[in-house]
Motif scaffolding. Structure first.
Motif, mmCIF file in Angstrom:
data_model
loop_
_atom_site.group_PDB
_atom_site.id
_atom_site.type_symbol
_atom_site.label_atom_id
_atom_site.label_comp_id
_atom_site.label_asym_id
_atom_site.label_seq_id
_atom_site.Cartn_x
_atom_site.Cartn_y
_atom_site.Cartn_z
ATOM 1 N N CYS A 128 0.840 -1.212 0.000
ATOM 2 C CA CYS A 128 0.000 0.000 0.000
ATOM 3 C C CYS A 128 0.869 1.254 0.000
ATOM 4 O O CYS A 128 1.886 1.311 0.698
ATOM 5 C CB CYS A 128 -0.913 0.012 1.226
ATOM 6 N N HIS A 132 -2.893 5.479 0.489
ATOM 7 C CA HIS A 132 -3.820 4.390 0.770
ATOM 8 C C HIS A 132 -3.821 4.036 2.262
ATOM 9 O O HIS A 132 -4.875 3.720 2.830
ATOM 10 C CB HIS A 132 -3.439 3.150 -0.044
ATOM 11 N N ARG A 135 -5.826 6.762 3.968
ATOM 12 C CA ARG A 135 -7.262 6.717 3.652
ATOM 13 C C ARG A 135 -7.949 5.465 4.178
ATOM 14 O O ARG A 135 -9.086 5.541 4.650
ATOM 15 C CB ARG A 135 -7.448 6.810 2.126
ATOM 16 N N HIS A 136 -7.267 4.325 4.114
ATOM 17 C CA HIS A 136 -7.930 3.055 4.423
ATOM 18 C C HIS A 136 -7.526 2.462 5.778
ATOM 19 O O HIS A 136 -8.163 1.496 6.219
ATOM 20 C CB HIS A 136 -7.638 2.032 3.328
#
Length: 217
Positions: A128, A132, A135-136
């Motif tokens: 990642c 990312h 955000r995740h």
């Protein structure tokens, strides 16, 4: 209270909600990225920017250490430059936003730092990228704490907005000073205090409910 005072109380309440609402939105939009950058650029973080981290952290600490009433007066030239005036709702938004943003950024930073490092390492292991991970992993995991911190920020801003009434910002603080304190009307003062308490309780209740739902998912 007379019908006229009741009308003025309702208008003052709407002014306070507008001031706090606009300022809180600015603090949320600006403070969240600041918190993310502080976490990422801190020693051992995902971004290597130690100098920028130190400068930004020092600036945030400086604004947080300054009492709101002092910041309110010191920012009068900037407020006039941005809004064209130093009185009214829009004028109060400038110091409220500048005061609340670093406060919220630090609270959100604490929530982001509490995210399990193992989750971040697992995200890195599967390839990642930083955006990312933010955000995740970081934001979803820290969301309950961020919402709780935002609730605390809004509550503190309600008190600060009342203080801003001392320099003609409008709202409940202005009404308490103008019609309660200066005219020695204890009824108006008591009514303003009651409305402020009710507003704080409502914001805190709503924030707690949202945090509870996020943690129970």
């Amino acid at each position: 209270m007379s019908p006229l005072m009741l009308d003025r109380l309702c208008l003052a309440l709407l002014d306070t909600i507008a001031m706090v609402g606009i300022s809180a939105a600015i603090a949320l939009v600006v403070g969240t990225p600041l918190a993310v950058f502080l976490v990422l650029s801190a020693p051992g973080g995902l971004v290597h920017a130690p100098r920028l981290y130190r400068v930004l952290a020092a600036m945030i600490n400086g604004f947080r250490a300054t009492p709101f009433i002092v910041l309110l007066v010191a920012l009068l030239p900037l407020t006039r430059l941005i809004t064209g005036t130093t009185i009214g709702i829009l004028a109060a938004v400038v110091p409220l936003s500048i005061s609340a943003t670093p406060f919220f950024a630090r609270i959100a930073e604490v929530s982001l730092r509490e995210v399990d490092a193992g989750l971040i390492e697992a995200a890195q292991a599967i390839g990642c990228r930083r955006r990312h991970i933010v955000r995740h992993v970081l934001l979803p995991e820290a969301l309950p704490g961020i919402v709780g911190g935002f609730t605390i920020t809004v509550v503190s801003m309600i008190g600060a907005s009342a203080m801003a009434g001392a320099v003609g910002a409008g709202g409940l603080g202005d009404m308490a000073i103008r019609y309660g304190y200066q005219r020695f009307d204890t009824t108006v003062m008591a009514a303003v205090i009651a409305v402020l308490i009710a507003l704080v309780c409502l914001v805190q209740f709503a924030g707690d409910r949202v945090v509870h739902r996020l943690r129970s998912r």
